[in-house]
Design a protein around this motif. Sequence first.
Motif, PDB file in Angstrom:
ATOM      1  N   ILE A 361       0.959  -1.182  -0.304  1.00 31.95           N
ATOM      2  CA  ILE A 361      -0.139  -0.012   0.071  1.00 31.95           C
ATOM      3  C   ILE A 361       1.164   1.309   0.308  1.00 31.95           C
ATOM      4  CG2 ILE A 361      -2.015   1.159   1.901  1.00 31.95           C
ATOM      5  CD1 ILE A 361      -2.950  -1.561   2.103  1.00 31.95           C
ATOM      6  N   TYR A 362       1.784   0.661   0.953  1.00 33.40           N
ATOM      7  CA  TYR A 362       2.628   2.808   0.944  1.00 33.40           C
ATOM      8  C   TYR A 362       3.498   2.521  -0.396  1.00 33.40           C
ATOM      9  CZ  TYR A 362       1.405   3.484   5.673  1.00 33.40           C
ATOM     10  OH  TYR A 362       1.179   3.962   6.745  1.00 33.40           O
ATOM     11  N   GLY A 363       4.083   1.612  -0.451  1.00 27.97           N
ATOM     12  CA  GLY A 363       4.595   1.842  -2.313  1.00 27.97           C
ATOM     13  C   GLY A 363       4.054   1.873  -3.392  1.00 27.97           C
ATOM     14  N   HIS A 364       2.432   1.766  -3.292  1.00 28.65           N
ATOM     15  CA  HIS A 364       1.844   1.785  -4.743  1.00 28.65           C
ATOM     16  C   HIS A 364       1.723   3.390  -4.369  1.00 28.65           C
ATOM     17  CE1 HIS A 364      -2.494   2.551  -6.998  1.00 28.65           C
ATOM     18  NE2 HIS A 364      -2.129   1.297  -7.378  1.00 28.65           N
ATOM     19  N   TRP A 365       1.297   3.810  -3.124  1.00 26.98           N
ATOM     20  CA  TRP A 365       1.224   5.590  -2.820  1.00 26.98           C
ATOM     21  C   TRP A 365       2.043   6.446  -2.927  1.00 26.98           C
ATOM     22  CZ3 TRP A 365       3.457   8.295   1.124  1.00 26.98           C
ATOM     23  CH2 TRP A 365       2.786   9.552   1.742  1.00 26.98           C
ATOM     24  N   VAL A 366       3.673   5.808  -2.829  1.00 26.06           N
ATOM     25  CA  VAL A 366       4.362   6.405  -3.089  1.00 26.06           C
ATOM     26  C   VAL A 366       4.794   6.745  -4.308  1.00 26.06           C
ATOM     27  CG1 VAL A 366       7.350   6.636  -2.721  1.00 26.06           C
ATOM     28  CG2 VAL A 366       5.931   6.109  -1.409  1.00 26.06           C
ATOM     29  N   LEU A 367       4.827   6.020  -5.615  1.00 23.36           N
ATOM     30  CA  LEU A 367       4.556   5.480  -6.676  1.00 23.36           C
ATOM     31  C   LEU A 367       3.757   6.454  -7.372  1.00 23.36           C
ATOM     32  CD1 LEU A 367       5.516   2.382  -6.708  1.00 23.36           C
ATOM     33  CD2 LEU A 367       6.858   4.173  -7.098  1.00 23.36           C
ATOM     34  N   ARG A 368       2.634   6.634  -6.654  1.00 18.94           N
ATOM     35  CA  ARG A 368       2.016   7.945  -7.458  1.00 18.94           C
ATOM     36  C   ARG A 368       2.147   9.482  -7.287  1.00 18.94           C
ATOM     37  NH1 ARG A 368       1.407   3.585 -10.172  1.00 18.94           N
ATOM     38  NH2 ARG A 368      -0.765   2.398 -10.450  1.00 18.94           N
ATOM     39  N   LEU A 369       2.781   9.449  -6.149  1.00 18.82           N
ATOM     40  CA  LEU A 369       3.650  10.757  -5.843  1.00 18.82           C
ATOM     41  C   LEU A 369       3.108  11.653  -6.741  1.00 18.82           C
ATOM     42  CD1 LEU A 369       5.580  10.612  -2.682  1.00 18.82           C
ATOM     43  CD2 LEU A 369       2.713  11.330  -3.192  1.00 18.82           C
ATOM     44  N   ARG A 370       2.724  13.198  -7.055  1.00 17.89           N
ATOM     45  CA  ARG A 370       2.205  13.868  -8.575  1.00 17.89           C
ATOM     46  C   ARG A 370       4.065  14.509  -8.525  1.00 17.89           C
ATOM     47  NH1 ARG A 370      -2.750  17.838  -8.803  1.00 17.89           N
ATOM     48  NH2 ARG A 370      -4.069  15.467  -8.811  1.00 17.89           N
ATOM     49  N   SER A 371       4.842  14.643  -6.856  1.00 16.11           N
ATOM     50  CA  SER A 371       5.872  15.471  -7.089  1.00 16.11           C
ATOM     51  C   SER A 371       6.780  14.601  -7.152  1.00 16.11           C
ATOM     52  CB  SER A 371       6.067  16.430  -6.541  1.00 16.11           C
ATOM     53  OG  SER A 371       7.485  16.010  -6.226  1.00 16.11           O
ATOM     54  N   PRO A 372       7.844  14.464  -8.464  1.00 14.19           N
ATOM     55  CA  PRO A 372       8.769  13.729  -9.172  1.00 14.19           C
ATOM     56  C   PRO A 372      10.325  13.441  -7.646  1.00 14.19           C
ATOM     57  CG  PRO A 372       8.282  14.833 -10.648  1.00 14.19           C
ATOM     58  CD  PRO A 372       8.391  15.497  -9.631  1.00 14.19           C
ATOM     59  N   TRP A 374       9.821  14.517  -4.269  1.00 13.31           N
ATOM     60  CA  TRP A 374       8.611  13.462  -3.656  1.00 13.31           C
ATOM     61  C   TRP A 374       8.836  12.271  -3.442  1.00 13.31           C
ATOM     62  CZ3 TRP A 374       8.543  14.901   1.318  1.00 13.31           C
ATOM     63  CH2 TRP A 374       8.308  16.311   1.691  1.00 13.31           C
ATOM     64  N   ARG A 375       9.182  12.264  -4.849  1.00 16.96           N
ATOM     65  CA  ARG A 375       8.754  10.198  -4.811  1.00 16.96           C
ATOM     66  C   ARG A 375      10.571   9.455  -4.708  1.00 16.96           C
ATOM     67  NH1 ARG A 375       5.582  10.384  -9.418  1.00 16.96           N
ATOM     68  NH2 ARG A 375       7.809  10.692 -11.089  1.00 16.96           N
ATOM     69  N   ARG A 376      10.704  10.223  -4.931  1.00 17.85           N
ATOM     70  CA  ARG A 376      11.983   9.733  -5.027  1.00 17.85           C
ATOM     71  C   ARG A 376      12.758   9.895  -3.857  1.00 17.85           C
ATOM     72  NH1 ARG A 376      13.142  13.005 -10.074  1.00 17.85           N
ATOM     73  NH2 ARG A 376      13.954  14.525  -8.489  1.00 17.85           N
ATOM     74  N   ARG A 377      12.443  10.767  -3.308  1.00  8.32           N
ATOM     75  CA  ARG A 377      12.900  10.608  -1.680  1.00  8.32           C
ATOM     76  C   ARG A 377      12.122   9.684  -0.578  1.00  8.32           C
ATOM     77  NH1 ARG A 377      12.868  17.398  -0.934  1.00  8.32           N
ATOM     78  NH2 ARG A 377      14.708  17.617  -2.631  1.00  8.32           N
ATOM     79  N   SER A 378      10.919   9.311  -1.126  1.00  6.64           N
ATOM     80  CA  SER A 378       9.854   8.585  -0.022  1.00  6.64           C
ATOM     81  C   SER A 378      10.687   7.394  -0.763  1.00  6.64           C
ATOM     82  CB  SER A 378       8.197   8.749  -0.549  1.00  6.64           C
ATOM     83  OG  SER A 378       8.369  10.727  -0.178  1.00  6.64           O
ATOM     84  N   LEU A 379      10.544   6.940  -1.743  1.00  4.14           N
ATOM     85  CA  LEU A 379      10.884   6.585  -2.088  1.00  4.14           C
ATOM     86  C   LEU A 379      12.771   5.101  -1.290  1.00  4.14           C
ATOM     87  CD1 LEU A 379      10.366   3.205  -4.124  1.00  4.14           C
ATOM     88  CD2 LEU A 379      11.361   4.284  -6.055  1.00  4.14           C
ATOM     89  N   ALA A 380      13.211   6.433  -1.633  1.00  3.50           N
ATOM     90  CA  ALA A 380      14.355   5.432  -1.104  1.00  3.50           C
ATOM     91  C   ALA A 380      14.804   6.091   0.116  1.00  3.50           C
ATOM     92  CB  ALA A 380      15.281   6.647  -1.350  1.00  3.50           C
TER      93      ALA A 380
END
Length: 467
Positions: A361-372, A374-380
Amino acid sequence: MERTPGRSTLACLALLLAVPLLCLYLNPYPDILLRDQWRMVPLLVDYFSGQLRISSLFAPHHDVSIVIYKTLFLLNGILLGLNMPAEYALGIFLLFLYTCVLFTALRRSLGGNASVTLLVLAPLLAVIYSQSQTVLWHFSLVAVLAGVLLFFSVLTVVFLDRHLAEDGRPRHAVYSLLCLLFLVLGDTTATFITLIALALLLGLLWFLRPETRKKILPYAGVLFLFFAAAGTLQFFYSHKLHPAPPEGWLLHFLTNIPLIINYVFLLSGSSLYTSNIVDNIPRPLLWLSGAGVLLAYAGAVWLYIRHRRDIGSSLPLFLILFSAAFAAVLILSRATTTYGPPTAPRYVTPMRVGFAGLVWIYGHWVLRLRSPSWRRRSLAAGLCIVILLEGLNLATAQMYNTFFYAALKQQISILKSQQYDKASRPLAPVNGVRVVAKFDMELRRLGLGHYRDPENPEATEAVQAAP
């Protein structure tokens, strides 16, 4: 024109296959019976003497029925001479099938993008294979039962999702219920927990997806019948082991609320760590860890409700509900007793099933973030947290497994020299070494297990005389 799989798809498949093979390579399993497995030797003794009855497979094992495992144990003795490493490998193979089902559903949830799926699959596998901890890794009985439970539980939900889809057909509901039937034969207690999780899932889907209510209602009716059957079996097997308190259950729980709250936080917190780490963690830190786990679960459920149409599959929600159902059963049966503390290793695997749903669920949410950015930072950040925590768990479990394997190799020598008084606790069942001594002599006579030897004349005669 046939479509060939891309590099990312091949990388996912390679990762799916490499992790269990690495697990088998790094964790050799000793060819010896452990704990409750000794009590199943009479099945083989009866078989080779021509006195085996089918009812023996359905006899209770403590407070549960494990027909499937007993059948596999019997077939192992008949066909492979009771090869315990092979039984352990079967458990890891079932865990591998479980990850394959999750990968298929996860990829569909992420729109079929293999590159994106790989980013979520890596931490997901880390969580799944570290959830086995030291218990599953050196007890093939638990490995097989856990594999059967996880594989057929997720298959049940996958077919249920197919049934509830717009183009779903009644046969998908039949497949789902057949998986449940197989679970009943696997472990009555585990099936009861799966049924509770399914009931909670159907209740949520009733409100979240009102268009599926016509399909949910008949499925829920059949599920109630399974509930009645599993509940009856569980009562039959365990009602004598858990008598009601003199003051009654309601008053008993009300007067023990502080004890129950403490149990909940410790149970949730200890599910983060391997059993070797938990023993050295201060209780306040476990409390804080438990609070963090509960908040993470609450956030994941909220995210699922908000983004349920994007996620598509109800499987991640079911995984979380499974751990919640297990915790509820555990709290009701253990929180106010001294039997089985919340940090017991055997509770880790079911409590960590929900972590796979968290990662999804969290992985799906992070990968759907609009800001690239924020997406990279959250994923890392998420990858670092999972890798550090599960790497620590795997490293400490690996150190313990190496020590445990060497110790059990010594136990084989002790058994062969008939020094039963030196049998260690992990080797012997609850009532001590008498059971080991009695049934080890039977294994010696039949040439099974660690006595597999084609030159053993007694074993050869016994096997040839079998029906």
